[in-house]
Design a protein around this motif. Structure first.
Motif, PDB file in Angstrom:
ATOM      1  N   MET A  30      14.669  -7.568   1.462  1.00  0.00           N
ATOM      2  CA  MET A  30      13.604  -6.636   1.831  1.00  0.00           C
ATOM      3  C   MET A  30      13.914  -6.014   3.189  1.00  0.00           C
ATOM      4  N   LEU A  31      13.600  -4.734   3.325  1.00  0.00           N
ATOM      5  CA  LEU A  31      13.809  -4.009   4.578  1.00  0.00           C
ATOM      6  C   LEU A  31      12.522  -3.267   4.920  1.00  0.00           C
ATOM      7  N   LEU A  32      11.990  -3.529   6.120  1.00  0.00           N
ATOM      8  CA  LEU A  32      10.814  -2.829   6.630  1.00  0.00           C
ATOM      9  C   LEU A  32      11.285  -1.877   7.718  1.00  0.00           C
ATOM     10  N   GLN A  33      10.735  -0.656   7.741  1.00  0.00           N
ATOM     11  CA  GLN A  33      11.088   0.317   8.768  1.00  0.00           C
ATOM     12  C   GLN A  33       9.826   1.020   9.240  1.00  0.00           C
ATOM     13  N   TRP A  34       9.853   1.525  10.482  1.00  0.00           N
ATOM     14  CA  TRP A  34       8.691   2.205  11.039  1.00  0.00           C
ATOM     15  C   TRP A  34       9.133   3.213  12.083  1.00  0.00           C
ATOM     16  N   GLY A  35       8.212   4.124  12.421  1.00  0.00           N
ATOM     17  CA  GLY A  35       8.487   5.113  13.455  1.00  0.00           C
ATOM     18  C   GLY A  35       7.406   6.173  13.483  1.00  0.00           C
ATOM     19  N   THR A  36       7.714   7.311  14.100  1.00  0.00           N
ATOM     20  CA  THR A  36       6.783   8.431  14.163  1.00  0.00           C
ATOM     21  C   THR A  36       7.503   9.701  13.754  1.00  0.00           C
ATOM     22  N   ILE A  62       6.037   4.202   1.225  1.00  0.00           N
ATOM     23  CA  ILE A  62       5.885   4.673   2.593  1.00  0.00           C
ATOM     24  C   ILE A  62       4.442   5.130   2.763  1.00  0.00           C
ATOM     25  N   PHE A  63       3.878   4.883   3.932  1.00  0.00           N
ATOM     26  CA  PHE A  63       2.559   5.426   4.222  1.00  0.00           C
ATOM     27  C   PHE A  63       2.523   5.910   5.663  1.00  0.00           C
ATOM     28  N   VAL A  64       1.579   6.819   5.936  1.00  0.00           N
ATOM     29  CA  VAL A  64       1.459   7.420   7.260  1.00  0.00           C
ATOM     30  C   VAL A  64       0.026   7.316   7.747  1.00  0.00           C
ATOM     31  N   THR A  65      -0.126   7.318   9.072  1.00  0.00           N
ATOM     32  CA  THR A  65      -1.445   7.317   9.685  1.00  0.00           C
ATOM     33  C   THR A  65      -1.373   8.145  10.968  1.00  0.00           C
ATOM     34  N   HIS A  66      -2.497   8.690  11.367  1.00  0.00           N
ATOM     35  CA  HIS A  66      -2.564   9.526  12.569  1.00  0.00           C
ATOM     36  C   HIS A  66      -2.291   8.674  13.798  1.00  0.00           C
ATOM     37  N   ASP A  67      -1.405   9.157  14.662  1.00  0.00           N
ATOM     38  CA  ASP A  67      -1.007   8.400  15.845  1.00  0.00           C
ATOM     39  C   ASP A  67      -2.066   8.403  16.936  1.00  0.00           C
ATOM     40  N   ALA A  78       0.112  12.354   3.770  1.00  0.00           N
ATOM     41  CA  ALA A  78       0.751  11.706   2.635  1.00  0.00           C
ATOM     42  C   ALA A  78       2.249  11.804   2.843  1.00  0.00           C
ATOM     43  N   ALA A  79       2.964  10.812   2.362  1.00  0.00           N
ATOM     44  CA  ALA A  79       4.415  10.798   2.524  1.00  0.00           C
ATOM     45  C   ALA A  79       5.068  10.382   1.217  1.00  0.00           C
ATOM     46  N   SER A  80       6.302  10.823   1.039  1.00  0.00           N
ATOM     47  CA  SER A  80       7.088  10.421  -0.118  1.00  0.00           C
ATOM     48  C   SER A  80       8.526  10.192   0.324  1.00  0.00           C
ATOM     49  N   ILE A  81       9.153   9.204  -0.284  1.00  0.00           N
ATOM     50  CA  ILE A  81      10.548   8.897   0.009  1.00  0.00           C
ATOM     51  C   ILE A  81      11.415   9.830  -0.822  1.00  0.00           C
ATOM     52  N   LEU A  82      12.298  10.569  -0.157  1.00  0.00           N
ATOM     53  CA  LEU A  82      13.171  11.517  -0.841  1.00  0.00           C
ATOM     54  C   LEU A  82      14.452  10.860  -1.340  1.00  0.00           C
ATOM     55  N   ILE A 114       8.749   0.445   3.170  1.00  0.00           N
ATOM     56  CA  ILE A 114       9.218  -0.819   2.607  1.00  0.00           C
ATOM     57  C   ILE A 114      10.250  -0.508   1.530  1.00  0.00           C
ATOM     58  N   GLY A 115      11.315  -1.254   1.512  1.00  0.00           N
ATOM     59  CA  GLY A 115      12.333  -1.066   0.471  1.00  0.00           C
ATOM     60  C   GLY A 115      13.318  -2.210   0.486  1.00  0.00           C
TER      61      GLY A 115
END
Length: 116
Positions: A30-36, A62-67, A78-82, A114-115
């Motif tokens: 499992m790999l977790l990643q994050w950022g802005t 993937i999900f997004v939230t207001h910073d 909304a986000a989608s993994i390309l 997450i992936g």
């Protein structure tokens, strides 16, 4: 790991990068990643973001939230993994004083993916 799962994983199975943008590997793959990611609210378009490291197989979610929801504009996205290296984010903004859309507003969104 052994077939029975009785071995302790080597510390290298937990490689990662801490920070505002980062990632964390786990022994099970499992790999977790994050950022802005910064963008302007609709109808200005979408932003393409890049993961800190490519997912070896694929990103699953993937999900997004207001910073910064402390200002007078709230953002919903909304986000989608390309592909294993990139994602797309779209967002709308609402003025919380007037409850009207705030088109073209500059927004920073936090994302978490997450992936494996």
């Amino acid at each position: 790991f052994s077939a029975g799962g009785s071995e302790v994983p080597d510390i290298t199975c937990f490689a990662g990068l801490k920070g505002a943008a980062g990632y964390q590997y786990f022994p099970n793959g499992m790999l977790l990643q994050w950022g802005t990611v910064g963008l302007r609210s609709a109808p200005s378009g979408a932003a393409i973001g890049t993961f800190p490291v490519a997912f070896p197989a694929a990103g699953q979610q993937i999900f997004v939230t207001h910073d910064n929801p402390l200002d007078r504009v709230l953002a919903y996205g909304a986000a989608s993994i390309l592909d294993p290296t990139q994602f797309r984010v779209k967002v709308i903004a609402i003025n919380s004083d007037t409850f009207t859309l705030a088109p073209g507003y500059e927004i920073t969104m936090r994302w978490f993916a997450i992936g494996s």
